[in-house]
Design an enzyme around this catalytic site. Structure first.
Site, PDB file in Angstrom:
ATOM      1  N   TYR A 127       0.826  -1.221   0.000  1.00 31.38           N
ATOM      2  CA  TYR A 127       0.000   0.000   0.000  1.00 31.38           C
ATOM      3  C   TYR A 127       0.854   1.264   0.000  1.00 31.38           C
ATOM      4  O   TYR A 127       0.462   2.284  -0.576  1.00 31.38           O
ATOM      5  CB  TYR A 127      -1.012  -0.026   1.167  1.00 31.38           C
ATOM      6  N   ARG A 175       1.527   1.888  -3.600  1.00 28.96           N
ATOM      7  CA  ARG A 175       0.330   2.395  -4.300  1.00 28.96           C
ATOM      8  C   ARG A 175       0.012   3.814  -3.836  1.00 28.96           C
ATOM      9  O   ARG A 175      -0.449   4.649  -4.617  1.00 28.96           O
ATOM     10  CB  ARG A 175      -0.848   1.450  -4.057  1.00 28.96           C
ATOM     11  N   GLN A 220     -15.067   2.343  -6.165  1.00 33.07           N
ATOM     12  CA  GLN A 220     -14.339   1.213  -5.586  1.00 33.07           C
ATOM     13  C   GLN A 220     -12.863   1.582  -5.454  1.00 33.07           C
ATOM     14  O   GLN A 220     -12.091   0.836  -4.864  1.00 33.07           O
ATOM     15  CB  GLN A 220     -14.470  -0.023  -6.481  1.00 33.07           C
ATOM     16  N   ASN A 221     -12.484   2.718  -6.052  1.00 32.18           N
ATOM     17  CA  ASN A 221     -11.073   3.098  -6.082  1.00 32.18           C
ATOM     18  C   ASN A 221     -10.645   3.714  -4.757  1.00 32.18           C
ATOM     19  O   ASN A 221     -11.457   4.327  -4.050  1.00 32.18           O
ATOM     20  CB  ASN A 221     -10.821   4.097  -7.224  1.00 32.18           C
ATOM     21  N   HIS A 278     -14.474   1.116  -0.766  1.00 29.60           N
ATOM     22  CA  HIS A 278     -13.366   0.220  -0.436  1.00 29.60           C
ATOM     23  C   HIS A 278     -12.262   0.938   0.333  1.00 29.60           C
ATOM     24  O   HIS A 278     -11.152   0.429   0.436  1.00 29.60           O
ATOM     25  CB  HIS A 278     -12.786  -0.411  -1.710  1.00 29.60           C
ATOM     26  N   CYS A 325      -1.272   4.776  17.117  1.00 28.62           N
ATOM     27  CA  CYS A 325      -2.466   5.587  16.874  1.00 28.62           C
ATOM     28  C   CYS A 325      -2.340   6.916  17.615  1.00 28.62           C
ATOM     29  O   CYS A 325      -2.076   6.919  18.821  1.00 28.62           O
ATOM     30  CB  CYS A 325      -3.700   4.825  17.377  1.00 28.62           C
ATOM     31  N   SER A 361     -14.827  -4.231 -13.787  1.00 21.66           N
ATOM     32  CA  SER A 361     -14.982  -5.523 -14.470  1.00 21.66           C
ATOM     33  C   SER A 361     -16.223  -6.282 -14.003  1.00 21.66           C
ATOM     34  O   SER A 361     -16.564  -7.321 -14.542  1.00 21.66           O
ATOM     35  CB  SER A 361     -13.746  -6.396 -14.195  1.00 21.66           C
TER      36      SER A 361
HETATM   37  N1  APR Z   1     -10.877   2.987 -19.896  1.00 21.52           N
HETATM   38  C1  APR Z   1     -12.012   2.343 -19.515  1.00 21.52           C
HETATM   39  N2  APR Z   1     -12.023   1.116 -18.929  1.00 21.52           N
HETATM   40  C2  APR Z   1     -10.821   0.539 -18.703  1.00 21.52           C
HETATM   41  C3  APR Z   1      -9.595   1.152 -19.067  1.00 21.52           C
HETATM   42  C4  APR Z   1      -9.661   2.434 -19.688  1.00 21.52           C
HETATM   43  N3  APR Z   1      -8.554   3.096 -20.067  1.00 21.52           N
HETATM   44  N4  APR Z   1      -8.582   0.308 -18.717  1.00 21.52           N
HETATM   45  C5  APR Z   1      -9.163  -0.782 -18.163  1.00 21.52           C
HETATM   46  N5  APR Z   1     -10.501  -0.659 -18.158  1.00 21.52           N
HETATM   47  C6  APR Z   1     -11.499  -1.597 -17.639  1.00 21.52           C
HETATM   48  C7  APR Z   1     -11.145  -3.059 -17.858  1.00 21.52           C
HETATM   49  O1  APR Z   1     -11.674  -3.506 -19.102  1.00 21.52           O
HETATM   50  C8  APR Z   1     -11.839  -3.725 -16.669  1.00 21.52           C
HETATM   51  O2  APR Z   1     -13.167  -4.119 -17.002  1.00 21.52           O
HETATM   52  O3  APR Z   1     -11.538  -1.409 -16.246  1.00 21.52           O
HETATM   53  C9  APR Z   1     -11.898  -2.629 -15.599  1.00 21.52           C
HETATM   54  C10 APR Z   1     -10.935  -2.869 -14.447  1.00 21.52           C
HETATM   55  O4  APR Z   1     -11.359  -4.036 -13.774  1.00 21.52           O
HETATM   56  P1  APR Z   1     -10.587  -4.483 -12.455  1.00 21.52           P
HETATM   57  O5  APR Z   1      -9.127  -4.450 -12.695  1.00 21.52           O
HETATM   58  O6  APR Z   1     -11.231  -5.768 -12.003  1.00 21.52           O
HETATM   59  O7  APR Z   1     -10.896  -3.319 -11.386  1.00 21.52           O
HETATM   60  P2  APR Z   1     -12.207  -3.097 -10.554  1.00 21.52           P
HETATM   61  O8  APR Z   1     -13.416  -3.543 -11.316  1.00 21.52           O
HETATM   62  O9  APR Z   1     -12.175  -1.712 -10.068  1.00 21.52           O
HETATM   63  O10 APR Z   1     -12.001  -4.096  -9.293  1.00 21.52           O
HETATM   64  C11 APR Z   1     -12.995  -4.043  -8.284  1.00 21.52           C
HETATM   65  O11 APR Z   1     -11.685  -5.565  -6.964  1.00 21.52           O
HETATM   66  O12 APR Z   1      -9.657  -6.248  -6.195  1.00 21.52           O
HETATM   67  C12 APR Z   1     -10.780  -5.562  -5.860  1.00 21.52           C
HETATM   68  O13 APR Z   1     -10.905  -3.872  -4.258  1.00 21.52           O
HETATM   69  C13 APR Z   1     -10.457  -4.133  -5.545  1.00 21.52           C
HETATM   70  O14 APR Z   1     -11.825  -2.179  -5.942  1.00 21.52           O
HETATM   71  C14 APR Z   1     -11.269  -3.334  -6.554  1.00 21.52           C
HETATM   72  C15 APR Z   1     -12.345  -4.322  -6.957  1.00 21.52           C
END
Ligand code: APR
Length: 230
Positions: A53, A56, A88-89, A106, A133, A174
């Site tokens: 973390y 990140r 979720q970010n 999240h 803390c 996703s």
């Molecule tokens: N523009 C639009 N969409 C994009 C781009 C882009 N430039 N690049 C990638 N993507 C899409 C991908 O096609 C994918 O469907 O963004 C999505 C990213 O999916 P993930 O990597 O699974 O991220 P996310 O859906 O935010 O994950 C959800 O999973 O691991 C946990 O806590 C974590 O918040 C996260 C959660």
């Protein structure tokens, strides 16, 4: 239209240089989830989790919001409807672009949490296992991130917003992680218009009434322009 609820995922921050999780070579291809994103992993090796973390947090700290984040901030300030972002970010790019109504389901990289008393404070760029803390003094701090197996934050407020949504959009996610992946079913059931804006079809694409595919920095400003033209 009275309320627009927008779910965002890692894809909206991809063009700001922040890694996604499940794309080719993504974060979950580089790290084992059970080691860096579970309470058990943190108990087993807190330094390894802090290293993950801390890296990140550093990347997110030097990232800049992109045209998609900016378009959503413009939508909130110019559209007559209430606009709520449920993200979720864990980066702060929506707020950096000027969005005000942002719910981090999240958690946030910028916050540290005391596991003993639940006090939150501004996280230093590099957290360490023996950080104490500032409120109760316990050396029991952790990143303020929701790990797998933990309850996402602010869920009752989020469900209330979803129930009232006339328009629901999912951007850059996703559709692999619940409860966020179920938001489209919930809003669809309440009669909202639902739209997926993504680089590729998500796992729940079939539930959306409208889909727009492409890079977020291209399709999100176009979508916002359409909404603001009415
Ligand atoms: N523009 C639009 N969409 C994009 C781009 C882009 N430039 N690049 C990638 N993507 C899409 C991908 O096609 C994918 O469907 O963004 C999505 C990213 O999916 P993930 O990597 O699974 O991220 P996310 O859906 O935010 O994950 C959800 O999973 O691991 C946990 O806590 C974590 O918040 C996260 C959660």
């Amino acid at each position: 239209m009275k309320k627009i609820v927008i779910l965002t995922g890692a894809g909206i921050s991809a063009e700001s240089g922040l890694g996604t999780f499940r794309d080719e070579g993504g974060l979950w291809a580089q790290h084992r989830i059970e080691d860096v994103a579970t309470p058990e992993g943190f108990a087993r090796d807190p330094q390894l989790v802090h290293d993950f973390y801390n890296a990140r947090r550093g990347q997110a700290g030097s990232a800049r919001p992109n045209a998609a984040h900016a378009a959503l901030a413009r939508l909130e300030s110019e559209h007559p409807a209430e606009v709520v972002i449920v993200t979720q970010n864990v980066d702060g790019l929506h707020e950096a672009a000027g969005s005000k109504a942002v719910i981090h389901m999240h958690g946030r990289l910028s916050a540290a949490l005391c596991a003993a008393c639940e006090h939150r404070w501004e996280a230093p760029e590099a957290m360490r296992p023996d950080d104490s803390c500032p409120a109760c003094g316990a050396a029991d701090s952790r990143p303020d991130i929701v790990w797998f197996g933990e309850m996402p934050y602010h869920m009752s407020a989020i469900w209330d917003h979803l129930r009232e949504a006339d328009l629901f959009a999912a951007i850059g996610t996703s559709g692999e992680v619940y409860p966020a992946a179920a938001f489209v079913q919930d809003t669809d059931r309440h009669g909202a218009h639902t739209v997926e804006l993504n680089l590729a079809p998500s796992s729940v694409v079939s539930v959306f009434s409208e889909t727009r595919f492409g890079k977020a920095t291209e399709i999100v400003p176009q979508w916002v322009d359409n909404l603001l033209r009415g």
